[in-house]
Write an enzyme that holds these catalytic residues in place. Structure first.
Site, mmCIF file in Angstrom:
data_model
loop_
_atom_site.group_PDB
_atom_site.id
_atom_site.type_symbol
_atom_site.label_atom_id
_atom_site.label_comp_id
_atom_site.label_asym_id
_atom_site.label_seq_id
_atom_site.Cartn_x
_atom_site.Cartn_y
_atom_site.Cartn_z
ATOM 1 C CB SER B 29 -0.927 -0.050 1.220
ATOM 2 O OG SER B 29 -2.039 0.777 1.043
ATOM 3 C CG ASP B 195 -5.845 -3.700 -4.019
ATOM 4 O OD1 ASP B 195 -6.645 -2.797 -3.723
ATOM 5 O OD2 ASP B 195 -4.644 -3.665 -3.708
ATOM 6 C CG HIS B 230 -5.740 -2.294 -0.201
ATOM 7 N ND1 HIS B 230 -4.747 -2.152 -1.142
ATOM 8 C CD2 HIS B 230 -5.286 -1.682 0.921
ATOM 9 C CE1 HIS B 230 -3.740 -1.465 -0.612
ATOM 10 N NE2 HIS B 230 -4.041 -1.174 0.638
#
Lengths: 250, 250
Positions: B29, B195, B230
């Site tokens: 991320s 995601d 995610h």
């Protein structure tokens, strides 16, 4: 208030004005829930039901988007526990309601339509490194949030999102098959491939269950090629209007 | 503050404690943005860069999620234009910040993981038709929102989301190819198929551009099969830890 209640109210109105049958009932999103509800709970009212970008039961992902919007409304002092003055809201705004609406807008679009609409464009007059400088997508959300507050009633918003959240076509029936078993009209399902609010697989599920109970002849399902997201049903008419024309004429 | 600044600060710290080279830099991320930034801007620091669930430039869909969260924070009176007392927040809460965090949680999950975790389960003690009755997914969001406010600083949140929003690996370069041209270490890209915050196609794009500029030997890309969303990079280690082990050993 439930989707069933909304449909009942419409039927009462229709009866009052002398409409006892319809050629077709058509609706998208929450309107699609109503169309499905017409088909199940008032099976002899319309001959055709056209359902766009909707579902048989609202899933937790959609409930979560509504949750953020509802919390943003409820927790803003402007809500005043529901004892607000609409005129005051129009004059002073209602930031939480605007923020809540922004969250809705995310769910109506898609990563691809946002990319195409806004990319990483930045508001020309803002500094990129300013803490409150804005990307164009942020300006769009700001504008739509503020605008919505000017004309939409916060309590109506709460009741409508609640009705959407608790919509479940299996209510009062043993299963979705049992519920769909009441249908004796033509069902046309139009899903949109990039719809991230009500996924095509939820619409497909209605088709499959109708097949399972021997009602294959009653159902037509199309997944429309689109990257727009949920709002495709309001925007990309050229991609599916021929399906609706055909459904109405068949 | 930018991602580059964060990486520079880390390099200064590493230098101070005598670390001038690393075997690998790994991050997911925003951490993946930092890893990519290490690879481009400090090309001789580490031999390998492992980037999970990230992007080369934050796209408007992700910016929109951050926008809702940021607005919810800024517009809450508890924010006080930034002049808040952390102790007061811990005692009295910060509803807007909690709501903002909920919006983040949507983007960390997926329709499928929410379906699996929560389905349409309802809090046992709440009435289904009560306006403020809750689905389990709502209780989960409430809990996580409230909890976050207890330990995360609102201004830090604003600066970090701003840094994420303005992250663009092409900054200071003519193009992504130009920027990636600086890389002379191994790049391992792990994307997750469901995601919805940083899409696999954004990671794939890094691989493709590296191919385009003749650096095919430097890059490995895997799209991990997952419906989690995610947060898969934090949760479903069993699905990809072998890729990391292999990358570290190669």
């Amino acid at each position: 208030i439930t989707i069933s209640d909304m449909v009942k109210a419409q039927r009462i109105l229709f009866d009052r004005i002398g409409i006892h049958h319809a050629h077709a009932v058509i609706g998208g999103s929450m309107g699609g829930m109503q169309a499905l509800c017409f088909a199940i709970e008032h099976p002899n009212f319309a001959k055709k039901h056209i359902i766009l970008a909707s579902t048989y039961a609202t899933q937790p992902w959609a409930i979560a988007f509504n949750k953020v919007a509802r919390e943003a409304v409820i927790k803003d002092p402007a809500f005043g526990g529901g004892y607000y003055d609409p005129q005051v809201i129009r004059e002073n705004g209602f930031p939480g309601f605007a923020t809540g609406r922004m969250c809705g807008h995310i769910s109506y679009l898609s990563p691809w339509s946002m990319q195409e609409k806004f990319g990483r464009e930045y508001v020309e007059t803002d500094g990129l490194y300013e803490l409150f400088g804005k990307f164009q997508v942020e300006r769009y959300l700001d504008y739509n949030g503020m605008n919505f507050v000017q004309w939409f009633d916060p309590l109506s918003f709460l009741y409508i999102t609640k009705a959407i959240n608790i919509f479940d076509a299996t209510r009062n029936y043993d299963s979705l098959e049992d519920s769909l078993g009441r249908i004796n009209s033509q069902i046309y399902l139009l899903a949109f491939k990039s719809d991230l609010l009500f996924l095509p697989e939820e619409m497909k599920c209605i088709e499959e269950r109708l097949h399972n109970i021997g009602k294959k002849d009653l159902v037509t399902y199309h997944a429309i090629d689109s990257t727009y997201g949920h709002d495709a049903f309001l925007v990309e008419l050229d991609k599916f209007s021929h399906h609706i024309a055909q459904a109405l004429e068949e």
